[in-house]
Design an enzyme around this catalytic site. Structure first.
Site, PDB file in Angstrom:
ATOM      1  N   PRO A  84       0.838  -1.208   0.000  1.00 15.22           N
ATOM      2  CA  PRO A  84       0.000   0.000   0.000  1.00 15.22           C
ATOM      3  C   PRO A  84       0.873   1.259   0.000  1.00 15.22           C
ATOM      4  O   PRO A  84       1.950   1.278   0.598  1.00 15.22           O
ATOM      5  CB  PRO A  84      -0.780  -0.115   1.320  1.00 15.22           C
ATOM      6  CG  PRO A  84      -0.675  -1.553   1.714  1.00 15.22           C
ATOM      7  CD  PRO A  84       0.645  -2.018   1.204  1.00 15.22           C
ATOM      8  N   CYS A  85       0.431   2.290  -0.686  1.00 13.34           N
ATOM      9  CA  CYS A  85       1.094   3.595  -0.593  1.00 13.34           C
ATOM     10  C   CYS A  85       0.029   4.665  -0.691  1.00 13.34           C
ATOM     11  O   CYS A  85      -0.834   4.616  -1.558  1.00 13.34           O
ATOM     12  CB  CYS A  85       2.165   3.760  -1.651  1.00 13.34           C
ATOM     13  SG  CYS A  85       1.618   3.594  -3.343  1.00 13.34           S
ATOM     14  N   GLN A  86       0.073   5.605   0.220  1.00 13.27           N
ATOM     15  CA  GLN A  86      -0.966   6.631   0.304  1.00 13.27           C
ATOM     16  C   GLN A  86      -0.425   8.037   0.127  1.00 13.27           C
ATOM     17  O   GLN A  86      -1.188   8.980   0.013  1.00 13.27           O
ATOM     18  CB  GLN A  86      -1.676   6.517   1.658  1.00 13.27           C
ATOM     19  CG  GLN A  86      -2.364   5.174   1.867  1.00 13.27           C
ATOM     20  CD  GLN A  86      -2.894   5.034   3.283  1.00 13.27           C
ATOM     21  OE1 GLN A  86      -2.264   5.485   4.236  1.00 13.27           O
ATOM     22  NE2 GLN A  86      -4.053   4.412   3.424  1.00 13.27           N
ATOM     23  N   ASN A 103       4.427   6.321   2.601  1.00 13.52           N
ATOM     24  CA  ASN A 103       4.886   5.340   1.615  1.00 13.52           C
ATOM     25  C   ASN A 103       5.927   4.385   2.194  1.00 13.52           C
ATOM     26  O   ASN A 103       6.671   3.741   1.452  1.00 13.52           O
ATOM     27  CB  ASN A 103       5.472   6.056   0.396  1.00 13.52           C
ATOM     28  CG  ASN A 103       4.422   6.843  -0.361  1.00 13.52           C
ATOM     29  OD1 ASN A 103       3.252   6.487  -0.364  1.00 13.52           O
ATOM     30  ND2 ASN A 103       4.824   7.932  -0.994  1.00 13.52           N
TER      31      ASN A 103
END
Length: 325
Positions: A84-86, A103
């Protein structure tokens, strides 16, 4: 890689895979179906790990990847994962996207790849990872792993027999020659009617359905196939979220949706939310793949999953290059 004797007494090469951010195991299933061996997997979510363990085996470690040392991860030929990366906001001019604390899981994936030095890695992520910052984010990842020959492409799961138009960015790095992303294999997309054909309550997870109040069910009745909240009189002018209260169309391929219960995704012919099994069918999971945990957890596991048929197409490309190598 190792040689393993098959049922005929011949020896075949087997390739070992480490799976990060495994979730329920959608990507892993695609690789297993192409003959790869998952030797170690990891996820933080306990329910997802329960599902994984019951479908694949005890090789999954449930825990925080930041607390797991690389030396505790077995050597392998391939590392796969959808970290996941936001942190998609504009990066600091002096730093970059990989320095964004949101990240950190992408950096963990990179850390394992650099430490384990697999022959190939596969990183799955949202399409925005290519475009954000005018391409700066993906360039940072490529530059950090510059010893690999890297291919990047956005794939549509529907092109590989998945009954859902679901776009994902796939990054493949290789030390054994360039590996191209697979070309589409499905010319005529699978419709919802085809995907849900033959379902009955004896199939695992088909009875797993989020309950709705009478008020909500009455709203469902106002929505035709292909419609959404705009067809509900009391919502006129209130919402802009087009997925909410959306009903599937039997003669179309499914649109991309996240958590089916939270977004009130409606069955094409019944006034109810989709079941877990129906969601799983739409993601191309086979009926003998059983989801475990609480109902909300099951919906989230399917929503987060990499469609197995798309993963299998990727695995096939890698296997072909490995066999030539």
């Amino acid at each position: 890689m190792k040689y393993q004797k098959n049922k005929k007494g011949d020896y075949n090469l087997t390739y070992n895979v480490v799976s990060l951010f495994s979730g329920a195991g959608g990507m892993d299933l695609g690789f297993v179906n192409q003959g790869f061996k998952i030797v170690w997997a990891n996820d933080f979510n306990k329910s997802a790990c329960e599902t994984y363990k019951n479908n694949f085996g005890d090789h999954i470690v449930c825990g925080d990847i930041t607390q797991i040392k690389s030396e505790d991860i077995p050597d392998c030929d391939i590392v796969i994962g959808g970290s996941p990366c936001q942190g998609f906001s504009v990066a600091n001019r002096q730093t970059g996207f990989l320095d964004n604390p949101k990240n950190f899981l992408v950096k963990e994936f990179i850390r394992v790849v650099k430490d384990k030095k697999p022959k190939v890695f596969v990183l799955e992520n949202v399409p925005q990872i290519i475009t954000v910052g005018n391409g700066k984010f993906i360039k940072e990842i490529i530059n950090t792993l510059n010893e690999y020959n890297i291919s990047v492409k956005v794939l549509n799961a529907a092109d590989y027999g998945v009954p859902q138009k679901r776009k994902r960015c796939i990054v493949i790095g290789s030390l054994v020659g360039k590996i191209n992303l697979p070309e589409p294999t499905q010319l005529n997309y699978i419709t919802i009617e085809q995907a849900l054909q033959g379902l009955h309550n004896e199939i695992p997870n088909q009875k797993d359905i989020a309950n709705s109040s009478e008020t909500v069910r009455n709203r469902f009745k106002q929505v035709p196939q292909g419609g959404n909240w705009k067809n509900i009189k009391e919502f006129e002018g209130k919402y802009k979220h087009s997925i909410l209260y959306r009903r599937l169309s039997l003669d179309e391929t499914c649109f991309t949706f996240p958590h089916a219960a939270k977004n009130l995704i409606i069955h094409p012919t019944e006034d109810r939310i989709l079941s877990i099994r129906e969601c799983a069918r739409i993601l191309s999971f086979p009926d003998d793949f059983v989801f475990h945990g609480g109902l909300n957890d099951k919906y989230q596991q399917v929503a987060n999953a990499v469609p197995p048929l798309m993963a299998e197409a990727i695995a096939k490309e890698i296997k072909n290059v490995f066999n030539e190598y």
